[in-house]
Scaffold this active site. Structure first.
Site, short mmCIF file in Angstrom:
data_model
loop_
_atom_site.label_atom_id
_atom_site.label_comp_id
_atom_site.label_asym_id
_atom_site.label_seq_id
_atom_site.Cartn_x
_atom_site.Cartn_y
_atom_site.Cartn_z
N GLU A 55 -43.06 -18.12 -78.20
CA GLU A 55 -43.38 -17.48 -76.91
C GLU A 55 -42.29 -17.79 -75.91
O GLU A 55 -41.83 -18.93 -75.81
CB GLU A 55 -44.69 -18.00 -76.30
CG GLU A 55 -45.92 -17.40 -76.88
CD GLU A 55 -47.18 -17.96 -76.23
OE1 GLU A 55 -47.19 -18.23 -75.01
OE2 GLU A 55 -48.16 -18.13 -76.96
N ASN A 84 -43.07 -22.78 -77.75
CA ASN A 84 -43.31 -21.91 -76.59
C ASN A 84 -42.65 -22.55 -75.39
O ASN A 84 -42.86 -23.73 -75.13
CB ASN A 84 -44.81 -21.77 -76.31
CG ASN A 84 -45.56 -21.00 -77.38
OD1 ASN A 84 -44.96 -20.52 -78.33
ND2 ASN A 84 -46.86 -20.88 -77.21
N ARG A 112 -46.64 -11.65 -83.93
CA ARG A 112 -47.48 -12.85 -83.90
C ARG A 112 -48.76 -12.50 -83.16
O ARG A 112 -48.72 -12.15 -81.98
CB ARG A 112 -46.75 -13.99 -83.20
CG ARG A 112 -47.63 -15.20 -83.01
CD ARG A 112 -46.98 -16.33 -82.22
NE ARG A 112 -47.99 -17.35 -82.02
CZ ARG A 112 -48.21 -18.02 -80.89
NH1 ARG A 112 -47.44 -17.83 -79.85
NH2 ARG A 112 -49.18 -18.89 -80.81
N TYR A 147 -41.59 -21.87 -71.19
CA TYR A 147 -41.54 -21.07 -69.95
C TYR A 147 -40.77 -21.78 -68.84
O TYR A 147 -40.00 -21.16 -68.12
CB TYR A 147 -42.96 -20.75 -69.46
CG TYR A 147 -43.71 -19.84 -70.41
CD1 TYR A 147 -43.64 -18.46 -70.27
CD2 TYR A 147 -44.47 -20.35 -71.46
CE1 TYR A 147 -44.31 -17.60 -71.15
CE2 TYR A 147 -45.13 -19.50 -72.34
CZ TYR A 147 -45.04 -18.13 -72.19
OH TYR A 147 -45.69 -17.30 -73.06
N GLU A 198 -50.42 -24.28 -78.76
CA GLU A 198 -50.41 -25.09 -77.54
C GLU A 198 -51.66 -25.96 -77.42
O GLU A 198 -52.44 -25.81 -76.47
CB GLU A 198 -50.30 -24.21 -76.30
CG GLU A 198 -49.04 -23.37 -76.26
CD GLU A 198 -48.83 -22.72 -74.90
OE1 GLU A 198 -49.68 -22.86 -74.02
OE2 GLU A 198 -47.77 -22.09 -74.73
N HIS A 212 -56.09 -19.95 -81.08
CA HIS A 212 -55.48 -19.75 -79.76
C HIS A 212 -56.58 -19.95 -78.71
O HIS A 212 -56.94 -19.04 -77.98
CB HIS A 212 -54.86 -18.36 -79.68
CG HIS A 212 -53.79 -18.22 -78.63
ND1 HIS A 212 -52.49 -17.85 -78.91
CD2 HIS A 212 -53.83 -18.43 -77.30
CE1 HIS A 212 -51.79 -17.81 -77.80
NE2 HIS A 212 -52.57 -18.16 -76.80
C1 GCO Z 1 -49.81 -19.79 -73.41
C2 GCO Z 1 -50.48 -18.85 -74.23
C3 GCO Z 1 -50.56 -17.45 -73.72
C4 GCO Z 1 -50.27 -17.16 -72.27
C5 GCO Z 1 -48.80 -17.04 -71.98
C6 GCO Z 1 -48.49 -16.63 -70.55
O1 GCO Z 1 -48.71 -20.11 -73.74
O2 GCO Z 1 -50.37 -20.22 -72.45
O3 GCO Z 1 -50.07 -18.90 -75.54
O4 GCO Z 1 -51.89 -17.23 -74.02
O5 GCO Z 1 -50.87 -15.96 -71.92
O6 GCO Z 1 -48.19 -18.25 -72.21
O7 GCO Z 1 -48.89 -17.62 -69.65
#
Ligand code: GCO
Length: 488
Positions: A392, A332, A117, A334, A206, A161
């Site tokens: 992600e 995505n 990707r 985190y 995002e 992006h």
């Molecule tokens: C995001 C983006 C990436 C970042 C990654 C790490 O999700 O913010 O797609 O560009 O670099 O997530 O923070």
């Protein structure tokens, strides 16, 4: 950088405008409940057709900003303002991937991955965002796609992006409805040239991050702090996505078309104020998750956003254009967001610290795979259970100006635990079909410059040497066996 939650994804003092939320002003604390974070799938085996990949973005990797007719993007301008990037660096070289894309592809092939990707830079294709196409810009991506296909790697291209052409920003950027129409033209130009070989498209990455951090908090390009921009930006990005999906599909009938969202469970800080904090966390959920999920899957906006979207922003026919059937939803993930009521902020919403004792990442975010499971369950139950790709997920080294950590067991552990959540979600009925690790190479992490490193491969910015980390080898073995190993 405040490691206790005021970070980009910790959602620094939000200002949604309005004051739809209310309550008593009292002392506010962090979250007290410590939810279980581990998932225990019955099976550790992924199916044969599960897609293993890595993800990247043009601005964070390409460099070569003034090469081959590329026009400036909002990030070119923003990153050069004093005080914006914490280590004073910029992305003029980044990982040099415009020149060294074949080396990137070799690393991906070397790990035996199925997919890459990457994102296409709008201003390489259309230097001012509109008008005459720059064929040399498209040539670059054509060569990249060919290099991937030659090694059996499926290309997945993100069209946006966060790198809006500066010339469009100068005309108002996402505040302007016209930007959505220009985005559809750009999508058409891409599919027209690459669609014979490039089959997988992600319209936006995002959008919530770009809308909020770029237009309200001023921490990302274009660096604006104007709450009045939020409504038009949200709507015009949604519209752009819908129109681009239509343009792609009009261009060819054999594509796989989706879009990527930053989904985060929004959790109220606990304690005596939990009730009031819940109002704030629901408010954030409406903006961060549902302002994008609802229009795409239901053709509506959450009620909480109605005020922001009045005054003719939404026109007849828009919601039908936005409500598109997707071939996949890119997720995505985190960390979850913890939220509290803050009467001193115009939105009444402020970040809260994670629960006491929670394990934290380099950003001070709660490492909690159950948050990924939770969002996948919401998508399954409330949004029609579309096919999902994790586009992600990954983990930064502790922030440092020094070299990368090569023995990165913490990253392996992070990925392993989040992949357990993916397996558990699949067992619950969510059709998650792939996982893209963020990211291949340590690269330009926006306003954190090169102090935050997410790569499976270290990149020495002086020598250009690329050194695989322990996580690269681990991911390689996983892609080969498709069976998730137990804890190290
Ligand atoms: C995001 C983006 C990436 C970042 C990654 C790490 O999700 O913010 O797609 O560009 O670099 O997530 O923070």
């Amino acid at each position: 950088m405040d490691h206790q939650g005021v970070s980009r994804r910790g959602l620094a003092a939000m200002a949604l405008g309005g004051g739809a939320l209310g309550g008593a002003a009292l002392g506010l604390s962090g979250c007290e409940a410590k939810p279980g974070t581990e998932l225990h799938p019955k099976s550790r085996q992924f199916p044969k057709d599960f897609v293993w990949g890595v993800a990247s973005a043009a601005f964070q990797t390409e460099g070569a900003q003034n090469v081959d007719g590329r026009g400036p993007s909002v990030w070119d301008v923003f990153e050069k303002k004093p005080g914006i990037v914490v280590d004073g660096s910029d992305a003029t070289v980044a990982t040099d991937s415009y020149r060294r894309y074949a080396d990137d592809v070799d690393l991906i092939a070397g790990a035996g991955l199925d997919a890459y990707r990457f994102s296409i830079s709008w201003s390489r294709v259309l230097p001012t965002g509109e008008g005459a196409i720059n064929p040399v810009g498209l040539d670059h991506y054509s060569k990249m796609v060919d290099a991937m296909l030659a090694k059996g790697i499926a290309p997945y291209a993100t069209l946006f992006h966060w790198d809006l052409p500066q010339a469009l920003q100068d005309k108002g950027g996402w505040k302007n409805r016209d930007t959505a129409l220009r985005f559809a033209d750009y999508a058409h130009a891409v599919v027209d040239r690459l669609g014979d070989r490039l089959k997988h498209y992600i319209a936006l990455n995002e959008a919530a991050v770009h809308a909020v951090f770029g237009h309200v908090l001023g921490e990302h390009a274009p660096g604006l702090k104007d709450i009045g921009l939020l409504g038009p930006t949200v709507h015009h990005m949604n519209l752009a996505q819908g129109l681009a999906m239509q343009a792609l599909r009009a261009g060819r009938g054999d594509l796989s078309v989706g879009t990527t969202m930053a989904l985060q469970p929004c959790r109220p800080a606990g304690g005596g104020l939990a009730f009031w904090n819940r109002l704030a966390s629901d408010g954030l959920d409406a903006l961060w998750n549902r302002a994008w999920l609802d229009p795409l899957f239901k053709g509506t906006y959450p009620k909480a956003l109605e005020d922001m979207l009045k005054d003719g922003v939404v026109r007849d026919g828009d919601m039908a254009a936005i409500r598109q059937k997707v071939d996949f939803l890119g997720v995505n993930y985190y960390a979850p967001a913890y939220v509290r009521l803050d009467l001193s902020s115009p939105s009444k919403i402020a970040p809260a610290t994670p629960p006491k004792g929670a394990e934290l990442d380099a950003f001070g975010r709660h490492i909690d795979p159950s948050g990924l499971f939770q969002m996948l369950e919401i998508v399954r139950r409330e949004y029609g259970n579309p096919p999902v790709l994790i586009t992600e997920n990954g983990c930064s080294d502790p922030f440092s100006k020094g070299p990368a950590v090569i023995e990165d067991g913490f990253r392996i552990d992070y990925m392993r635990r989040h992949l357990e959540a993916v397996l558990a979600a699949r067992e619950a009925g969510s059709p998650v079909g792939g996982y893209f690790c963020w990211t291949l190479l340590d690269n330009f992490e926006w306003n954190l410059g090169y102090t935050s490193k997410f790569g499976l491969v270290a990149h020495d910015r002086v020598t250009g040497v690329r050194a695989p980390k322990a996580s690269y080898e681990w991911f390689k073995a996983l892609a080969a066996s498709r069976a998730l190993p137990a804890k190290l």
